[in-house]
Design an enzyme around this catalytic site. Structure first.
Site, PDB file in Angstrom:
ATOM      1  CG  LEU A  94     -48.819  81.605 -55.785  1.00  0.00           C
ATOM      2  CD1 LEU A  94     -48.596  83.106 -55.739  1.00  0.00           C
ATOM      3  CD2 LEU A  94     -49.619  81.153 -54.566  1.00  0.00           C
ATOM      4  CG  ASP A  95     -54.269  77.420 -57.837  1.00  0.00           C
ATOM      5  OD1 ASP A  95     -53.407  76.569 -58.140  1.00  0.00           O
ATOM      6  OD2 ASP A  95     -55.097  77.281 -56.914  1.00  0.00           O
ATOM      7  CE  LYS A  96     -55.723  82.622 -66.591  1.00  0.00           C
ATOM      8  NZ  LYS A  96     -56.594  82.257 -67.695  1.00  0.00           N
TER       9      LYS A  96
ATOM     10  CB  SER B 220     -53.374  82.090 -56.219  1.00  0.00           C
ATOM     11  OG  SER B 220     -54.275  81.048 -55.986  1.00  0.00           O
TER      12      SER B 220
ATOM     13  CE  LYS C  91     -57.919  78.657 -55.766  1.00  0.00           C
ATOM     14  NZ  LYS C  91     -57.473  78.661 -57.153  1.00  0.00           N
TER      15      LYS C  91
END
Ligand code: URA
Length: 246
Positions: A113-115, A117, A198
């Site tokens: 997961l992105d930072k 997210s 995104k």
């Protein structure tokens, strides 16, 4: 498995220490004192009691984390905190050091997961399961809750559902979207390209302002799990997840 080996696997002590602990009568297995190092026990069901603490052996462990924003999914990073730092902290809080005989360091996140997210992250030491879950051939559905900067028009939702150009060789595969409010929805995708959600919203001129993963295949984020918390998956959750993979 021999009891002295099991004590080693559980990090209770070296083989020599294990023998000493057994001979001095300090080890109970399922309520029965065992003193002979060569005695065999079933490692899958044995509950070891030593110094007032219970130990159980697991070859593989599976945890869900409710990832908060601000942590990166890599295993190591010099400048940011990783989900593994957070995991080790939570694991130590829940179980001390190595309840299952698996050092926290052997566990890794199955997927990213992105930072910024949040939401469901699976952490395990089961490389085969992680590999299968992430394989593009398996098309494991993942559902995200998304908030956007601007209004989600019907036309944009339709484009997202049918597939959009995110600069890859092919447009994205069909997605399922459920609108919640004018600027929030859930989206279910069966691919896992870098920053995919995104980039999909960007392709329809929308910016994702909040992203939370709600499910991976049959596994749903436990609504009772606080942000930053971890919990072991139940046997049912693990077997349902595996059913779809192998
Ligand atoms: N898609 C994204 O863009 N970011 C995530 O963290 C997960 C899916």
């Amino acid at each position: 498995m021999r009891i002295d080996r099991l004590l080693c696997e559980l990090n209770i002590g070296s083989r020599t220490e294990a023998k000493r602990l057994l001979k001095s009568g300090q080890i109970l297995v399922n309520g029965v004192r065992i003193t002979k190092p060569e005695e065999r026990v079933d490692e899958n069901t044995a509950v070891i009691l030593f110094k007032g603490k219970e130990y159980r052996y697991r070859r593989f462990v599976y945890f869900m984390m409710n990832k908060p924003a601000g942590f990166i999914s890599a295993t190591r990073d010099d400048s940011c905190k990783t989900v593994l730092d957070l995991f080790a902290q939570q694991y130590a809080l829940l179980y001390g050091n190595g309840l299952f005989g698996i050092p926290a360091g052997e566990i890794f996140p199955a997927g990213r997961l992105d930072k910024d997210s949040t939401g469901l992250l699976l952490l395990t030491n089961d490389g085969a399961l992680a590999h299968a879950l992430l394989s593009p051939k398996k098309h494991i559905p993942k559902t995200y809750y998304v908030e956007t900067d601007l209004s989600l028009s019907g036309e944009k939702l339709l484009r997202l559902e049918n597939g959009v150009d995110i600069g890859e060789e092919r447009p994205t595969q069909k997605a399922r979207i459920e609108r919640i409010t004018g600027q929030s929805c859930t989206i279910t995708i069966t691919e896992g390209k870098f920053h995919q959600v995104k980039r999909m919203f960007q392709a329809v001129e929308l910016k994702v302002t909040y992203l939370k993963r709600l499910s991976i295949g049959s596994l749903r984020l436990d609504p009772g799990l606080a942000e930053g918390g971890i919990r072991e998956l139940t046997k049912e959750e693990v077997s349902q997840l595996c059913q779809k993979l192998y």
